[in-house]
Design an enzyme around this catalytic site. Structure first.
Site, PDB file in Angstrom:
ATOM      1  N   GLY A  46     -47.859  88.043  45.637  1.00 21.92           N
ATOM      2  CA  GLY A  46     -48.274  88.709  44.413  1.00 21.92           C
ATOM      3  C   GLY A  46     -49.787  88.714  44.310  1.00 21.92           C
ATOM      4  O   GLY A  46     -50.459  87.879  44.930  1.00 21.92           O
ATOM      5  N   GLN A  51     -57.816  88.938  40.250  1.00 22.31           N
ATOM      6  CA  GLN A  51     -58.160  88.218  41.485  1.00 22.31           C
ATOM      7  C   GLN A  51     -59.075  89.024  42.411  1.00 22.31           C
ATOM      8  O   GLN A  51     -59.713  88.460  43.286  1.00 22.31           O
ATOM      9  CB  GLN A  51     -56.883  87.840  42.248  1.00 22.31           C
ATOM     10  CG  GLN A  51     -56.049  86.788  41.537  1.00 22.31           C
ATOM     11  CD  GLN A  51     -54.764  86.506  42.285  1.00 22.31           C
ATOM     12  OE1 GLN A  51     -53.793  87.241  42.150  1.00 22.31           O
ATOM     13  NE2 GLN A  51     -54.764  85.467  43.098  1.00 22.31           N
ATOM     14  N   LEU A  92     -53.527  82.586  45.885  1.00 22.64           N
ATOM     15  CA  LEU A  92     -54.575  83.082  46.791  1.00 22.64           C
ATOM     16  C   LEU A  92     -55.970  82.720  46.281  1.00 22.64           C
ATOM     17  O   LEU A  92     -56.913  82.648  47.052  1.00 22.64           O
ATOM     18  CB  LEU A  92     -54.458  84.601  46.954  1.00 22.64           C
ATOM     19  CG  LEU A  92     -53.193  85.100  47.680  1.00 22.64           C
ATOM     20  CD1 LEU A  92     -53.097  86.610  47.585  1.00 22.64           C
ATOM     21  CD2 LEU A  92     -53.181  84.650  49.131  1.00 22.64           C
ATOM     22  N   HIS A 133     -46.705  84.158  36.837  1.00 24.88           N
ATOM     23  CA  HIS A 133     -47.945  83.658  37.454  1.00 24.88           C
ATOM     24  C   HIS A 133     -49.030  84.750  37.423  1.00 24.88           C
ATOM     25  O   HIS A 133     -50.178  84.496  37.073  1.00 24.88           O
ATOM     26  CB  HIS A 133     -47.624  83.222  38.896  1.00 24.88           C
ATOM     27  CG  HIS A 133     -48.789  82.767  39.713  1.00 24.88           C
ATOM     28  ND1 HIS A 133     -48.913  81.473  40.185  1.00 24.88           N
ATOM     29  CD2 HIS A 133     -49.879  83.436  40.175  1.00 24.88           C
ATOM     30  CE1 HIS A 133     -50.042  81.372  40.882  1.00 24.88           C
ATOM     31  NE2 HIS A 133     -50.648  82.552  40.906  1.00 24.88           N
TER      32      HIS A 133
HETATM   33 ZN    ZN Z   1     -52.376  83.405  41.781  1.00 28.90          ZN
END
Ligand code: ZN
Length: 175
Positions: A46, A51, A92, A133
């Protein structure tokens, strides 16, 4: 398509609260494609726009066994939830760190697809965990924020140590 740079904690930009997507155009489509490519290349299941330093409410995920079923959620909102489940998570943006987090076991989500069409879906298992998340990312929250202050400090220390030893990243599911 282009691979995007993934922000890593303690980058303050990860704490940004993302704004709703209002325009569904080619630029948005390109961003979706780039995010999917970036997620696969990083071997994550995901990825939230936050991000990759784009502060729009958009996330992609793929919890299929063969990583061939990318899903896109734009302006996602959890409109119902049930039960609770504890699952080991990685991220990540927090490389090499894994910790157990409790979340709702089942969720109902309302979102839009990349063309702006609204849809609703019931999710469970890893799909539900991953969606929660990623929505946290859009709200500027990381999974390590659920840990006790002591545990979080330990995690951050480990992360700093790990950065000095290049390439040391234990395997696990990251999203
Ligand atoms: Zn994450």
């Amino acid at each position: 398509m282009a691979k995007l740079e993934i922000l890593e904690t303690p980058d303050a930009r990860l704490k940004t609260v993302a704004k709703p997507v209002e325009i569904f155009d080619d630029e948005l489509s390109r961003l979706v494609e780039d995010m999917i490519e970036t997620m696969y290349e990083a071997q994550g299941i995901g990825l939230a726009a936050t991000q990759v330093n784009v502060h729009k409410r958009l996330l992609v995920l793929d919890v299929s066994d063969n990583q061939d079923t990318p899903r896109v959620y734009i302006n996602p909102e959890i409109i119902g939830s049930e039960g609770s489940e504890t699952c080991e998570e990685g991220c990540l943006s927090v490389p090499g760190i894994y910790a157990e987090v409790s979340r709702a076991e089942k969720v109902r989500v309302a979102a839009r697809d990349r063309d702006g069409n609204p849809f609703e879906e019931d999710l469970d298992g890893m799909h539900a965990v991953c969606l929660q998340h990623e929505i946290d990312h859009l709200n500027g929250k990381l999974f390590i924020d659920y840990l006790s202050p002591l545990k979080r400090r330990m995690v951050i220390k480990k992360l700093e140590k790990q950065r000095k030893i290049a390439g040391e990243k234990p395997a696990g599911t990251v999203f």
